[in-house]
Design an enzyme around this catalytic site. Structure first.
Site, PDB file in Angstrom:
ATOM      1  N   ASN A  49       0.844  -1.191   0.000  1.00  0.00           N
ATOM      2  CA  ASN A  49       0.000   0.000   0.000  1.00  0.00           C
ATOM      3  C   ASN A  49       0.877   1.238   0.000  1.00  0.00           C
ATOM      4  O   ASN A  49       2.007   1.224   0.489  1.00  0.00           O
ATOM      5  CB  ASN A  49      -0.950   0.007   1.205  1.00  0.00           C
ATOM      6  N   ASN A  69      -2.985   6.849  16.771  1.00  0.00           N
ATOM      7  CA  ASN A  69      -1.718   6.861  16.033  1.00  0.00           C
ATOM      8  C   ASN A  69      -1.445   8.285  15.559  1.00  0.00           C
ATOM      9  O   ASN A  69      -2.287   8.913  14.922  1.00  0.00           O
ATOM     10  CB  ASN A  69      -1.825   5.886  14.853  1.00  0.00           C
ATOM     11  N   CYS A  84       6.216   5.315   8.852  1.00  0.00           N
ATOM     12  CA  CYS A  84       5.433   5.171   7.625  1.00  0.00           C
ATOM     13  C   CYS A  84       6.334   5.354   6.412  1.00  0.00           C
ATOM     14  O   CYS A  84       6.958   6.404   6.255  1.00  0.00           O
ATOM     15  CB  CYS A  84       4.299   6.181   7.553  1.00  0.00           C
TER      16      CYS A  84
END
Lengths: 321, 269
Positions: A71, A103, A134
Site C-alpha cells: 500500500n 496513532n 510510515c
C-alpha cells in the site's frame, strides 16, 4: 477447561486481552462495527492522525502480492480537529469501554507535538502510538524511525508533551532495529510496536508501469511474518519495556508465536481486510491455546521461547540440583 | 456533496456464508455465479456490490469486489469476466461450495421516485450493475434506453434480458458483428441529441464513462457513473480505493461506487 487471565499491561494501561488492531487497517473502528463486536478487542489503534488534513498519495495505492499486499496510502486523514469531532466523538458515544490508542503523525517534530497537545485536551484516549515508520510520506514518517538520533528526538519531545502512555511504532527498514528500540526506551517510551510495513514494489509487465502510482509502498500480510517475528524477538531481547508485535498475524497460533518471541500484545492488520472477524477469533483462540496447555495467564506466554541455549542452560541447572 | 450521497434506508453490511447454487460460463470468458444468501439478496440495492472471499486462494488473500447483477429474495447473481487470479479461481467454485461474503456494500444508483426517461450506457461487463437499475427504474414507471457497447456480438452479455424487460436497446460492437459498428458513445450521443433523456447512468471502462459524462454535461443532463477501483477492505477503512472529487477524496467502496459525474475529478486513466 479452567479460565485464563487474558489481561496484559502496556505501561499504566491494562488491556482486557492482548489483541489490538494495527493502525491504518481499522479506521477508528466505526467501519467494522456492523460486522464484529468491537468490545471483544484489547484496544483499537486508529488510523494515523496529523495536525492538518493530509490528502495522501495518488491512485493506484494498493497492489496485491504473494501472501500480502503493498500500500501507498500516504497517511490520508482529515486532521486532528475532524478526528476529534467525528471518530473520537463516535468512539466516546458508542464504545467508551474499548481502549483507544491514537496513532500520531507529523512532517516535523512540532507537528507531532501539536497533535499530542491537542489530543491531550480530550478524554477517551488511552495511549498514543507515535508513528515514526510510515514508508509512504516524503517528509517525516519513516525518516524519524531510521536513525537512533531522530527516533530519540521525537520520543523525547512527545514524552515532554504528555503524561499519557506512549507507544513508539518502529520501522523494519533499518539495519539494527534493536538499537532504535533502545534509543526510544531511553527517552521514556512506555512501549514499542513493530513492525510497520516493509518497503517494496511491484511492476505490471503488460504496461511496464509500477503497480503503485508512488512506485514503492509498504508490504504487509503473511509474507512479512517471519521478518516481523525475528525483529520482535530481537527488540524484546534488547529492551525492558513492553513490545507490541505485528506483521502478518492472521491466527491465534501466529499471535502465540509473537508472544513467545517476547511480545506483550499483538496487533492484527492486513488480516482485518481478509476477514474482519480475525482479531476476535484470535482473542478466543489465544484463550483456548492457553487453557489447553494449563497456562493460567496469557501474559505467561510472553518471552516463553525456548531457544537451544536456554534449553541447554535449563538442563544444566536441573542437572546440578 | 458526496458525503450526503449515501442513500437513506440502504442496508448495513453483513458478513455471511453464501452457498454457490450454480456457476457457469455464459460466453468464452464471461461467467455467471449464483449465490444463496437471503439476507443480502433481499436487501441489496441496484449498484451495490459484495466482497467475496474466494476460498481456493491461499497465496493471494484479499477479497474480490463484484457488482450484483440480479437479486431475488434468496439469491444474488454475479456476472464476471475471467481477468486474473481471483476470477479464475471463482470459476472453479462448484454448486454446494460455501463462500464468505460481505455485503451489501457501497452507495448504489439514485433512482428517481417520479417516472423519468433514463439512458443507461454500458461498456462490456459494465452492464452488470445496470440490470438491477433497469428493473428498478421500470418498476418506478420510468422508460429505459440502453446503449450497450462490447467487442463482439458474443460479448453483449445479457442484452436479451434488457430487451425482454422492455428497454430500448442500441448495441454497438467494435467488430460490427452486432448493432452499430463502433464505440458505444455513438449511440449515447445520438440518444442525448434527441433531447429526450432526463438522466444518464453509466458503467464500463473509465475512459468510456468519462466520455459519456462529458456528453451528458454538454446536453445538460444529470449523469451518474459507477467507478471501479482496487480495494482491500471494501468497508471504508483502508483508503485504497479513493476517487478524487470536488468534495475531496472519496472512497469508491462506501461513498461510491456510484458517483455524480459532475463531482468526479477525472484522472489520466
Amino acid at each position: 477447561m479452567h479460565r485464563v487471565d487474558m489481561s496484559v499491561a502496556i505501561g499504566d494501561l491494562v488491556l482486557a486481552n492482548p489483541v489490538l488492531t494495527a493502525s491504518g487497517t481499522f479506521g477508528s473502528g466505526k467501519e467494522y462495527a456492523d460486522l464484529i463486536d468491537l468490545t471483544r478487542l484489547g484496544a483499537i489503534v486508529t488510523k494515523g492522525v496529523s495536525t492538518s488534513p493530509w490528502s495522501g498519495n495518488p491512485s493506484p495505492r494498493m497492489a496485491e502480492t504473494a501472501s500480502g499486499m503493498l500500500n501507498s496510502i500516504g497517511l490520508q486523514n482529515p486532521g486532528v480537529e475532524r478526528f476529534i469531532a467525528d471518530d473520537l466523538a463516535w468512539h466516546r458515544r458508542s464504545f467508551p469501554q474499548v481502549p483507544l490508542v491514537v496513532n500520531v503523525n507529523g512532517h516535523t517534530i512540532d507537528e507531532y507535538i501539536s497533535v499530542v497537545r491537542r489530543l491531550d485536551e480530550e478524554e477517551g484516549i488511552s495511549a498514543y502510538e507515535v508513528n515514526i515508520s510510515c514508508p509512504n510520506v516524503d517528509a517525516g514518517g519513516m525518516a524519524f524511525g531510521t536513525t537512533c538520533e531522530a527516533a530519540s528526538e521525537v520520543t523525547r519531545a512527545v514524552r515532554a508533551a504528555t503524561a499519557r502512555t506512549i507507544i513508539v511504532k518502529l520501522s523494519p527498514n533499518v539495519t539494527d532495529v534493536a538499537a532504535i528500540a533502545r534509543s526510544v526506551e531511553a527517552e521514556g517510551a512506555d512501549a514499542v510496536s513493530l513492525i510497520n510495513t516493509l518497503l517494496g514494489m511491484a511492476i505490471d509487465t503488460r504496461t511496464f508501469r509500477p503497480k503503485l502510482a508512488r512506485v514503492v509502498g509498504g508490504l504487509s500480510g503473511p509474507a512479512i511474518k517471519p521478518i516481523a517475528l525475528r525483529m520482535v524477538w530481537q527488540v524484546s531481547s534488547a529492551v525492558g519495556i513492553p513490545v507490541i508485535g505485528m506483521g502478518g498475524i492472521a491466527s491465534a497460533t501466529d499471535a502465540a508465536e509473537f508472544m513467545l518471541a517476547g511480545a506483550t500484545a499483538v496487533a492484527v492488520g492486513t488480516a482485518n481486510f481478509v476477514d474482519p472477524r480475525t482479531a476476535v477469533h484470535i482473542v478466543d483462540g489465544l484463550e483456548d491455546f492457553c487453557a489447553s496447555r494449563g497456562i493460567g495467564r496469557v501474559s505467561d506466554l510472553t518471552g516463553g521461547l525456548i531457544t537451544p541455549d536456554a534449553a541447554a542452560n535449563r538442563d544444566r541447572e536441573e542437572g546440578s540440583r | 456533496m458526496c458525503e450526503e450521497h449515501r442513500l437513506d434506508g440502504q442496508a448495513r453490511p453483513m458478513l455471511r456464508e453464501a452457498v454457490v447454487t450454480s456457476n457457469e460460463a455464459v460466453s468464452a470468458d464471461v461467467w455467471l455465479v449464483t449465490l444463496e444468501s437471503p439476507e443480502v439478496a433481499s436487501t441489496v440495492a441496484p449498484g451495490q456490490f459484495v466482497h467475496l472471499k474466494i476460498a481456493t486462494g491461499r497465496d493471494f488473500i484479499l477479497r474480490r469486489p463484484f457488482s450484483v447483477y440480479s437479486a431475488d429474495a434468496e439469491r444474488i447473481e454475479i456476472l464476471y469476466q475471467l481477468v486474473g487470479r481471483g476470477t479464475h479461481e471463482l470459476s472453479l467454485a462448484e454448486p454446494g461450495d460455501r463462500m464468505d461474503l460481505i455485503g451489501p456494500l457501497g452507495t448504489g444508483w439514485e433512482i428517481p421516485e417520479a417516472p423519468v426517461r433514463a439512458l443507461l450506457v454500458a461498456g462490456g461487463l459494465g452492464v452488470a450493475p445496470l440490470r438491477m437499475l433497469a428493473e428498478a427504474l421500470t418498476r418506478a414507471g420510468s422508460t429505459v434506453a440502453l446503449a450497450y457497447g462490447a467487442p463482439t456480438a458474443e460479448r453483449l452479455t445479457g442484452v436479451e434480458i434488457f430487451s425482454a424487460a422492455g428497454c430500448q436497446v442500441m448495441s454497438c460492437t467494435d467488430d460490427g458483428s452486432a448493432g452499430t459498428h463502433g464505440l458505444v458513445t455513438l449511440a449515447s450521443g445520438d440518444l442525448l441529441g434527441t433531447g429526450e433523456v432526463d438522466i444518464v447512468y453509466t458503467c464500463g471502462p473509465e475512459v468510456m464513462q468519462r466520455a459519456v459524462a462529458a456528453q451528458a454535461r454538454d446536453a445538460g443532463v444529470r449523469c451518474q457513473v459507477s467507478l471501479e477501483r482496487l480495494m482491500a477492505c471494501g468497508i471504508g477503512a483502508c483508503l485504497s480505493c479513493i476517487v478524487p472529487t470536488t468534495a475531496g477524496q472519496r472512497r469508491a467502496c462506501v461513498d461510491g461506487p456510484v458517483f455524480n459525474a459532475e463531482d468526479v475529478i477525472w484522472g489520466d486513466s
